[in-house]
Scaffold this motif. Structure first.
Motif, PDB file in Angstrom:
ATOM      1  N   TYR A 162    -107.297 -44.855 -24.730  1.00 50.50           N
ATOM      2  CA  TYR A 162    -107.068 -43.197 -24.312  1.00 50.50           C
ATOM      3  C   TYR A 162    -105.725 -42.986 -24.309  1.00 50.50           C
ATOM      4  CZ  TYR A 162    -107.477 -39.191 -21.329  1.00 50.50           C
ATOM      5  OH  TYR A 162    -107.604 -37.959 -20.962  1.00 50.50           O
ATOM      6  N   ARG A 216    -104.699 -42.056 -28.092  1.00 45.38           N
ATOM      7  CA  ARG A 216    -105.311 -40.597 -28.463  1.00 45.38           C
ATOM      8  C   ARG A 216    -104.131 -39.706 -27.628  1.00 45.38           C
ATOM      9  NH1 ARG A 216    -110.763 -37.885 -26.464  1.00 45.38           N
ATOM     10  NH2 ARG A 216    -110.008 -35.634 -26.504  1.00 45.38           N
ATOM     11  N   LEU A 275     -97.119 -33.873 -16.616  1.00 48.96           N
ATOM     12  CA  LEU A 275     -98.505 -34.198 -17.609  1.00 48.96           C
ATOM     13  C   LEU A 275     -98.905 -35.226 -17.609  1.00 48.96           C
ATOM     14  CD1 LEU A 275     -99.601 -32.642 -20.204  1.00 48.96           C
ATOM     15  CD2 LEU A 275     -97.867 -34.191 -21.432  1.00 48.96           C
ATOM     16  N   GLY A 300    -101.639 -35.312 -14.760  1.00 48.14           N
ATOM     17  CA  GLY A 300    -102.814 -34.752 -15.316  1.00 48.14           C
ATOM     18  C   GLY A 300    -103.735 -35.742 -15.938  1.00 48.14           C
ATOM     19  N   PHE A 301    -103.159 -36.443 -17.101  1.00 47.61           N
ATOM     20  CA  PHE A 301    -103.990 -37.425 -17.826  1.00 47.61           C
ATOM     21  C   PHE A 301    -104.312 -38.586 -16.738  1.00 47.61           C
ATOM     22  CE2 PHE A 301    -101.415 -35.828 -21.548  1.00 47.61           C
ATOM     23  CZ  PHE A 301    -102.383 -35.345 -22.147  1.00 47.61           C
ATOM     24  N   GLU A 346    -107.400 -37.737 -14.590  1.00 45.57           N
ATOM     25  CA  GLU A 346    -108.545 -37.642 -15.236  1.00 45.57           C
ATOM     26  C   GLU A 346    -108.967 -39.076 -15.803  1.00 45.57           C
ATOM     27  OE1 GLU A 346    -110.477 -35.427 -16.083  1.00 45.57           O
ATOM     28  OE2 GLU A 346    -111.840 -36.299 -17.700  1.00 45.57           O
ATOM     29  N   LEU A 359    -110.753 -40.824 -12.835  1.00 50.57           N
ATOM     30  CA  LEU A 359    -112.115 -40.122 -12.623  1.00 50.57           C
ATOM     31  C   LEU A 359    -112.929 -40.587 -13.671  1.00 50.57           C
ATOM     32  CD1 LEU A 359    -113.268 -38.010 -11.011  1.00 50.57           C
ATOM     33  CD2 LEU A 359    -112.983 -36.283 -12.490  1.00 50.57           C
ATOM     34  N   ARG A 360    -112.719 -40.674 -14.669  1.00 44.46           N
ATOM     35  CA  ARG A 360    -113.714 -41.582 -15.945  1.00 44.46           C
ATOM     36  C   ARG A 360    -113.801 -42.848 -15.347  1.00 44.46           C
ATOM     37  NH1 ARG A 360    -112.480 -39.551 -21.934  1.00 44.46           N
ATOM     38  NH2 ARG A 360    -111.826 -37.310 -21.493  1.00 44.46           N
ATOM     39  N   GLY A 393    -122.204 -33.634 -16.203  1.00 49.14           N
ATOM     40  CA  GLY A 393    -122.045 -32.168 -16.428  1.00 49.14           C
ATOM     41  C   GLY A 393    -120.988 -31.346 -15.489  1.00 49.14           C
ATOM     42  N   ARG A 394    -120.403 -32.157 -14.405  1.00 52.89           N
ATOM     43  CA  ARG A 394    -119.626 -31.216 -13.511  1.00 52.89           C
ATOM     44  C   ARG A 394    -118.240 -31.539 -14.103  1.00 52.89           C
ATOM     45  NH1 ARG A 394    -120.625 -32.556  -7.499  1.00 52.89           N
ATOM     46  NH2 ARG A 394    -119.565 -30.385  -7.451  1.00 52.89           N
ATOM     47  N   VAL A 395    -117.465 -30.493 -14.224  1.00 53.99           N
ATOM     48  CA  VAL A 395    -115.949 -30.703 -14.651  1.00 53.99           C
ATOM     49  C   VAL A 395    -115.287 -31.295 -13.685  1.00 53.99           C
ATOM     50  CG1 VAL A 395    -113.879 -29.402 -15.629  1.00 53.99           C
ATOM     51  CG2 VAL A 395    -116.114 -28.829 -16.163  1.00 53.99           C
ATOM     52  N   SER A 396    -115.317 -30.589 -12.342  1.00 55.41           N
ATOM     53  CA  SER A 396    -114.582 -31.464 -11.265  1.00 55.41           C
ATOM     54  C   SER A 396    -115.379 -31.925 -10.254  1.00 55.41           C
ATOM     55  CB  SER A 396    -113.586 -30.150 -10.456  1.00 55.41           C
ATOM     56  OG  SER A 396    -114.670 -29.103 -10.106  1.00 55.41           O
TER      57      SER A 396
END
Lengths: 315, 108
Positions: A21, A24, A62, A65-66, A69, A72-73, A141-144
């Motif tokens: 990640y 990327r 920044l 933010g990453f 995410e 969460l993943r 399917g939920r963004v947050s």
């Protein structure tokens, strides 16, 4: 270009994400900055790079933010990994069990106690994993994802990881004791079974520990004490587990009684010594199920978190 | 415009840009700036966590592709993302009308 590379170099150590990640992210950031600098097209290349970097934002902000995410993943993936670990440990026990010598060898009481404790802990691990998987699927399917849902996923993973680790140690001990007593016929298969169990529990637990340490003290660790009913909306078709949890939390006495009865029947059925000698085990199982429901239940959001909204006081 | 005000709507606006055609990060930022007449001037980097978030949720998919002679990660709206965009548009229209009515803004 130097400005851009400096920016990327500053961002890289701030990213608390996996290697793939990270690669990327850095590639995308670099591509973006290079294009922005080219489009700016100022005669002074360094000035273009500086402008591009400035418009891109502060690296620390920044990175946050990453990082959020990535966390969460990872947390959403962990219950599934833990489920794989549980399956591997169960497979190890099946392998060990398949090497039974066929002779009637009564295990010593100490081995029986170890075996039984491992069984109880395995049940805690399975319930923890089940809760985590159910909630994770409900987030599809939920963004947050709501903070309290993530808190339950984290706790479920931690509870199941701890229980699975302890259960595995006890399973391995019970297999070794049984092997010592001559109840298992193939030493090679015993080694395979222990290997499968150790790897099955060790790999996901190490993964959970790694991410727990990486994310200790992160701002999203705030865990509200209560959550509103029906907060896990998710996508239709993935909510079966959450509906069952909702029923259990609304009817705790019935859920507890059913679980205790099921556990006791299970303990009695697996006994090879007939019903009367198995009753103490069944009793212990029932007591442990009730205790776990009250002690571990709130951690997993199975009990006590679905509060009714309070009516505002009338003037 | 306050970036805090924008934060809650960034995902929806990214989906709207991708609704036109699959594209990559820099082009999305440019489209946002252009469509808003320069009002939405968010830190450009903030678009990427949003894109990754939408990708995790299945609203967009991405792949490396060659654009204008360069390798780029191109994002594309998925059917799920399209449905999400539809519902966001409906919600926004109702919300904007309601706020406009309360604030007394004509044409809201």
């Amino acid at each position: 270009v130097n400005e851009i590379e400096r920016y990327v170099a500053e961002l890289e150590p701030l990213l608390r994400v996996g290697a793939r990640y990270r690669k990327r992210i850095l590639a995308e950031v670099r591509d973006h900055l290079v294009e922005a600098a080219e489009v700016a097209g100022r005669p002074d290349g360094a000035a273009s790079g500086r402008d591009a970097v400035q418009a891109f934002g502060v690296p620390a902000v920044l990175a946050d933010g990453f990082n959020a995410e990535a966390a969460l993943r990872s947390w959403l993936r962990m219950p599934l990994v833990m489920a794989g670990g549980c399956a591997a440990v169960a497979a190890g026990m099946v392998i060990a069990g398949s090497t039974g010598s066929g002779r009637t060898v009564s295990a010593p009481l100490s081995a029986q106690i170890v075996f039984f404790a491992a069984l109880l802990l395995s049940q805690v691990a399975v319930v923890g994993v089940g809760r985590g998987v159910s909630l994770t699927l409900a987030q599809r399917g939920r963004v947050s994802v709501a903070g309290h849902d993530m808190a339950i996923v984290r706790r479920s993973v931690r509870v199941s990881a701890a229980a699975l680790m302890l259960a595995t140690v006890l399973w391995v001990t019970s297999v070794l004791l049984a092997n010592q007593r001559g109840a298992l016929s193939s030493a090679a298969m015993v080694v395979v079974a222990i290997g499968v169990m150790s790897a099955g529990a060790g790999a996901p637990v190490a993964w959970v520990l790694r991410w727990s340490m990486l994310w200790s003290g992160s701002p999203d660790d705030a865990e509200p004490a209560t959550s509103s009913a029906g907060s896990s909306v998710g996508v239709a078709g993935w909510q079966v587990g959450e509906r069952l949890v909702g029923i259990a939390s609304r009817h705790p006495v019935m859920a507890c009684a059913l679980a205790a009865l099921g556990g006791a029947v299970f303990a009695a059925l697996r006994s090879e010594t007939g019903l009367p000698p198995s009753l103490p085990w069944a009793g212990i199982e029932a007591v442990v199920v009730v205790a776990a429901f009250f002690w571990v239940g709130p951690m997993l959001g199975l009990r006590g978190i679905h509060t009714r909204p309070q009516r505002p006081a009338l003037p | 415009m306050q970036s805090e005000m924008l934060k809650g709507h960034l995902d929806g606006m990214v989906l709207a840009v991708l609704d036109a055609a699959p594209t990559y990060g820099y082009a999305i930022v440019e489209a946002l700036r252009e469509r808003s007449d320069g009002v939405f001037d968010v830190p450009e980097g903030s678009i990427y966590p949003a894109l990754h978030r939408l990708e995790r949720a299945g609203a967009v998919s991405s792949k490396r592709d060659r654009v204008n002679g360069r390798e780029r990660r191109v994002y594309e709206l998925s059917p799920q993302g399209r449905a999400s965009l539809r519902s966001r548009r409906t919600e926004w229209a109702a919300f904007a009308t309601a706020v406009g009515s309360v604030l007394g803004v004509s044409g809201a």
